[in-house]
Design a protein around this motif. Structure first.
Motif, PDB file in Angstrom:
ATOM      1  N   GLN A  48      63.795  81.946  31.570  1.00 57.24           N
ATOM      2  CA  GLN A  48      63.257  81.099  30.075  1.00 57.24           C
ATOM      3  C   GLN A  48      62.624  81.216  29.409  1.00 57.24           C
ATOM      4  O   GLN A  48      61.220  81.007  29.747  1.00 57.24           O
ATOM      5  N   LEU A  49      62.536  81.486  27.752  1.00 54.96           N
ATOM      6  CA  LEU A  49      61.602  81.610  27.358  1.00 54.96           C
ATOM      7  C   LEU A  49      61.394  80.013  26.236  1.00 54.96           C
ATOM      8  O   LEU A  49      60.041  80.144  26.350  1.00 54.96           O
ATOM      9  N   ASP A  50      62.615  80.186  25.932  1.00 55.76           N
ATOM     10  CA  ASP A  50      62.196  78.679  25.574  1.00 55.76           C
ATOM     11  C   ASP A  50      64.019  77.862  26.360  1.00 55.76           C
ATOM     12  O   ASP A  50      64.981  78.244  26.853  1.00 55.76           O
ATOM     13  N   ARG A  51      64.213  76.815  25.178  1.00 52.96           N
ATOM     14  CA  ARG A  51      65.162  75.854  25.908  1.00 52.96           C
ATOM     15  C   ARG A  51      66.289  76.444  25.000  1.00 52.96           C
ATOM     16  O   ARG A  51      67.686  76.600  26.589  1.00 52.96           O
ATOM     17  N   ARG A  52      65.977  77.376  24.690  1.00 50.64           N
ATOM     18  CA  ARG A  52      67.171  77.883  24.118  1.00 50.64           C
ATOM     19  C   ARG A  52      67.616  79.076  24.016  1.00 50.64           C
ATOM     20  O   ARG A  52      68.610  80.265  24.396  1.00 50.64           O
ATOM     21  N   THR A  53      66.535  80.228  24.434  1.00 49.24           N
ATOM     22  CA  THR A  53      65.987  81.586  24.801  1.00 49.24           C
ATOM     23  C   THR A  53      66.213  81.848  26.016  1.00 49.24           C
ATOM     24  O   THR A  53      65.176  81.872  26.819  1.00 49.24           O
ATOM     25  N   ASN A  54      67.073  82.944  26.390  1.00 49.11           N
ATOM     26  CA  ASN A  54      66.867  83.397  28.324  1.00 49.11           C
ATOM     27  C   ASN A  54      65.921  85.078  27.858  1.00 49.11           C
ATOM     28  O   ASN A  54      66.490  85.542  27.108  1.00 49.11           O
ATOM     29  N   TYR A  55      65.351  85.017  29.037  1.00 46.01           N
ATOM     30  CA  TYR A  55      65.591  86.738  28.889  1.00 46.01           C
ATOM     31  C   TYR A  55      65.381  87.379  30.386  1.00 46.01           C
ATOM     32  O   TYR A  55      66.133  86.555  31.447  1.00 46.01           O
ATOM     33  N   TYR A  56      65.753  88.582  30.365  1.00 43.36           N
ATOM     34  CA  TYR A  56      66.362  89.185  31.460  1.00 43.36           C
ATOM     35  C   TYR A  56      65.352  90.522  31.895  1.00 43.36           C
ATOM     36  O   TYR A  56      64.935  90.917  31.069  1.00 43.36           O
ATOM     37  N   GLU A  57      64.987  90.317  33.236  1.00 48.99           N
ATOM     38  CA  GLU A  57      64.110  91.432  33.817  1.00 48.99           C
ATOM     39  C   GLU A  57      64.749  92.435  34.747  1.00 48.99           C
ATOM     40  O   GLU A  57      65.740  91.704  36.185  1.00 48.99           O
ATOM     41  N   ILE A  58      64.385  93.384  35.107  1.00 49.02           N
ATOM     42  CA  ILE A  58      64.916  94.167  36.532  1.00 49.02           C
ATOM     43  C   ILE A  58      64.387  94.253  37.424  1.00 49.02           C
ATOM     44  O   ILE A  58      63.385  93.633  36.908  1.00 49.02           O
ATOM     45  N   SER A  59      65.779  93.468  38.102  1.00 45.22           N
ATOM     46  CA  SER A  59      64.672  93.322  39.347  1.00 45.22           C
ATOM     47  C   SER A  59      64.434  94.993  40.585  1.00 45.22           C
ATOM     48  O   SER A  59      64.903  95.818  39.911  1.00 45.22           O
ATOM     49  N   ASP A  60      63.990  95.082  41.616  1.00 47.76           N
ATOM     50  CA  ASP A  60      63.395  96.147  42.568  1.00 47.76           C
ATOM     51  C   ASP A  60      65.102  96.515  42.742  1.00 47.76           C
ATOM     52  O   ASP A  60      64.796  97.837  42.733  1.00 47.76           O
ATOM     53  N   ASP A  61      65.710  95.925  43.298  1.00 49.21           N
ATOM     54  CA  ASP A  61      67.309  96.023  43.534  1.00 49.21           C
ATOM     55  C   ASP A  61      67.877  97.095  42.569  1.00 49.21           C
ATOM     56  O   ASP A  61      68.177  97.848  42.967  1.00 49.21           O
TER      57      ASP A  61
END
Length: 91
Positions: free
Chosen positions: A60-73
């Motif tokens: 979560q970046l803020d209450r309205r915005t999520n972020y996504y990140e690649i995992s090792d899998d």
């Protein structure tokens, strides 16, 4: 990665090439590739699938915005896919 749709694979590639993109960032990038508008009803369920399969981490970046990140899998899945592709396409 064999159980992902092509769209989900493309999302995974977009996320892996960005630094913690928001859903809107992913949407804009994928729309550029597809040359079509991608609606939220298509985008977010597919992002959730990648999160549930643990290929992508969601924060979560803020209450309205999520972020996504690649995992090792997720990175491993991309590497496995590229290896599989190389046996058919020698570039």
């Amino acid at each position: 990665m064999d159980d992902l749709t092509g769209f989900q694979r493309d999302l995974l590639y977009v996320i892996s090439g960005a630094d913690q993109p928001s859903g809107q960032d992913v949407k804009e990038e994928i729309e550029g590739y597809y040359s079509a508008e991608i609606n939220h009803g298509r985008l977010y369920p597919n992002l959730d699938t990648l999160v549930n399969k643990e290929f992508v981490e969601k924060g979560q970046l803020d209450r309205r915005t999520n972020y996504y990140e690649i995992s090792d899998d997720g990175l491993r899945e991309i590497e496995d896919r590229r290896e599989w592709e190389r046996q058919y396409v020698d570039v």
